[in-house]
Motif scaffolding. Structure first.
Motif, PDB file in Angstrom:
ATOM      1  N   GLY A 253     -45.875   1.655   2.381  1.00  0.00           N
ATOM      2  CA  GLY A 253     -45.539   2.270   1.111  1.00  0.00           C
ATOM      3  C   GLY A 253     -45.270   1.200   0.069  1.00  0.00           C
ATOM      4  O   GLY A 253     -44.962   0.056   0.397  1.00  0.00           O
ATOM      5  N   VAL A 254     -45.390   1.579  -1.192  1.00  0.00           N
ATOM      6  CA  VAL A 254     -45.181   0.629  -2.281  1.00  0.00           C
ATOM      7  C   VAL A 254     -44.099   1.127  -3.237  1.00  0.00           C
ATOM      8  O   VAL A 254     -43.794   2.326  -3.288  1.00  0.00           O
ATOM      9  N   THR A 255     -43.537   0.183  -3.979  1.00  0.00           N
ATOM     10  CA  THR A 255     -42.585   0.526  -5.034  1.00  0.00           C
ATOM     11  C   THR A 255     -43.252   0.281  -6.375  1.00  0.00           C
ATOM     12  O   THR A 255     -43.862  -0.759  -6.598  1.00  0.00           O
ATOM     13  N   ILE A 256     -43.138   1.263  -7.272  1.00  0.00           N
ATOM     14  CA  ILE A 256     -43.796   1.210  -8.580  1.00  0.00           C
ATOM     15  C   ILE A 256     -42.762   1.449  -9.665  1.00  0.00           C
ATOM     16  O   ILE A 256     -42.002   2.418  -9.605  1.00  0.00           O
ATOM     17  N   LEU A 257     -42.751   0.582 -10.655  1.00  0.00           N
ATOM     18  CA  LEU A 257     -41.806   0.687 -11.764  1.00  0.00           C
ATOM     19  C   LEU A 257     -42.571   0.837 -13.070  1.00  0.00           C
ATOM     20  O   LEU A 257     -43.466   0.045 -13.370  1.00  0.00           O
ATOM     21  N   LEU A 258     -42.224   1.866 -13.840  1.00  0.00           N
ATOM     22  CA  LEU A 258     -42.845   2.104 -15.137  1.00  0.00           C
ATOM     23  C   LEU A 258     -41.798   1.910 -16.226  1.00  0.00           C
ATOM     24  O   LEU A 258     -40.785   2.617 -16.253  1.00  0.00           O
ATOM     25  N   THR A 259     -42.019   0.941 -17.125  1.00  0.00           N
ATOM     26  CA  THR A 259     -41.085   0.679 -18.205  1.00  0.00           C
ATOM     27  C   THR A 259     -41.829   0.660 -19.534  1.00  0.00           C
ATOM     28  O   THR A 259     -43.034   0.865 -19.589  1.00  0.00           O
ATOM     29  N   GLY A 260     -41.083   0.378 -20.618  1.00  0.00           N
ATOM     30  CA  GLY A 260     -41.697   0.263 -21.930  1.00  0.00           C
ATOM     31  C   GLY A 260     -41.234   1.337 -22.889  1.00  0.00           C
ATOM     32  O   GLY A 260     -40.632   2.341 -22.490  1.00  0.00           O
ATOM     33  N   THR A 261     -41.532   1.134 -24.171  1.00  0.00           N
ATOM     34  CA  THR A 261     -41.086   2.056 -25.224  1.00  0.00           C
ATOM     35  C   THR A 261     -42.052   3.209 -25.457  1.00  0.00           C
ATOM     36  O   THR A 261     -41.745   4.126 -26.208  1.00  0.00           O
ATOM     37  N   GLY A 262     -43.205   3.172 -24.833  1.00  0.00           N
ATOM     38  CA  GLY A 262     -44.219   4.194 -25.088  1.00  0.00           C
ATOM     39  C   GLY A 262     -43.985   5.481 -24.327  1.00  0.00           C
ATOM     40  O   GLY A 262     -43.247   5.533 -23.336  1.00  0.00           O
ATOM     41  N   LYS A 263     -44.632   6.535 -24.805  1.00  0.00           N
ATOM     42  CA  LYS A 263     -44.562   7.849 -24.170  1.00  0.00           C
ATOM     43  C   LYS A 263     -45.474   7.890 -22.950  1.00  0.00           C
ATOM     44  O   LYS A 263     -46.579   7.372 -22.982  1.00  0.00           O
ATOM     45  N   GLY A 264     -45.009   8.514 -21.874  1.00  0.00           N
ATOM     46  CA  GLY A 264     -45.881   8.738 -20.736  1.00  0.00           C
ATOM     47  C   GLY A 264     -45.413   8.191 -19.407  1.00  0.00           C
ATOM     48  O   GLY A 264     -46.100   8.331 -18.403  1.00  0.00           O
ATOM     49  N   LYS A 265     -44.245   7.571 -19.370  1.00  0.00           N
ATOM     50  CA  LYS A 265     -43.774   6.989 -18.108  1.00  0.00           C
ATOM     51  C   LYS A 265     -43.476   8.073 -17.071  1.00  0.00           C
ATOM     52  O   LYS A 265     -44.012   8.033 -15.961  1.00  0.00           O
ATOM     53  N   SER A 266     -42.641   9.035 -17.435  1.00  0.00           N
ATOM     54  CA  SER A 266     -42.333  10.119 -16.492  1.00  0.00           C
ATOM     55  C   SER A 266     -43.568  10.967 -16.226  1.00  0.00           C
ATOM     56  O   SER A 266     -43.803  11.407 -15.091  1.00  0.00           O
TER      57      SER A 266
END
Length: 209
Positions: free
Chosen positions: A41-54
């Protein structure tokens, strides 16, 4: 030689160059695929000021569900109303859906209440991350808990490291502590180039929540 013959020869030469370039690129990709032999399994992190992470994270969860995998969601920020994700996935037989109770919201700030809610949500998250029956975990907006000092990022890194080997984990939030950025397998940053809200367009169901 006529102009048409020259043109045909040039096109054939360009086509041959394009094919050679594509074959070279394919060889590189094939080599990387052959070298990627580890299964875990992998770990994935989504960051940033833009729309669309969730949105991206929930889309990935939908993909996991399509393969019959068991999933769990913990949302670390409670909104004013139920989100479309909660309404859609909340009743799914293969999804555990947990929304942080009274505590951190975008509308009110009560540090004492938020601290308690964050700790309760994290206790639940630890159980989920230790459960071998869960294939995919989404910790939505979790990074805000570290930005405001409600949770210890070292605890998260340790829980991720000791989770079941097959389990995939996605985490979202605008910013993240360096120790988390350095520990995840994949980190993607969503940047904001333009947003309808800046032009006076009201937030709407199905797009913002």
């Amino acid at each position: 030689m006529s102009d048409s013959s020259n043109t045909s020869a040039q096109k054939a030469e360009q086509a041959a160059k394009n094919e050679a370039r594509l074959l070279k690129k394919k060889a590189v990709v094939d080599q990387r695929i052959a070298a990627a032999t580890e299964e875990r399994g992998v770990t994935i992190l989504l960051t940033g000021t833009g729309k669309g992470k969730s949105s991206s994270a929930f889309g990935t969860m939908a993909r996991a569900l399509g393969h019959g995998q068991s999933c769990a969601v913990i949302q670390f920020i409670k909104g004013r109303k139920a989100t479309g994700e909660q309404l859609f996935f909340g009743e799914h037989p293969k999804v555990e859906f947990h929304v942080m109770g009274h505590g951190f919201t975008w509308e009110t700030r009560d540090p004492v209440l938020e601290q308690k809610a964050a700790e309760q949500a994290w206790e639940l998250a630890k159980k989920v991350l230790a459960n071998p029956d869960i294939d995919f975990v989404l910790l939505d907006e979790i990074t805000y808990m570290y930005k405001y000092g409600y949770l210890n990022e070292a605890d998260l890194v340790a829980a991720l490291a000791s989770r079941p080997a097959h389990q995939n984990v996605m985490m979202t939030g605008r910013t993240a502590p360096r120790v988390l950025l350095d520990s995840v397998d994949t980190h993607s940053k969503v940047n904001n180039e333009r947003h309808a809200f800046a032009n006076g367009v009201k937030a709407q169901a199905g797009i913002e929540w």
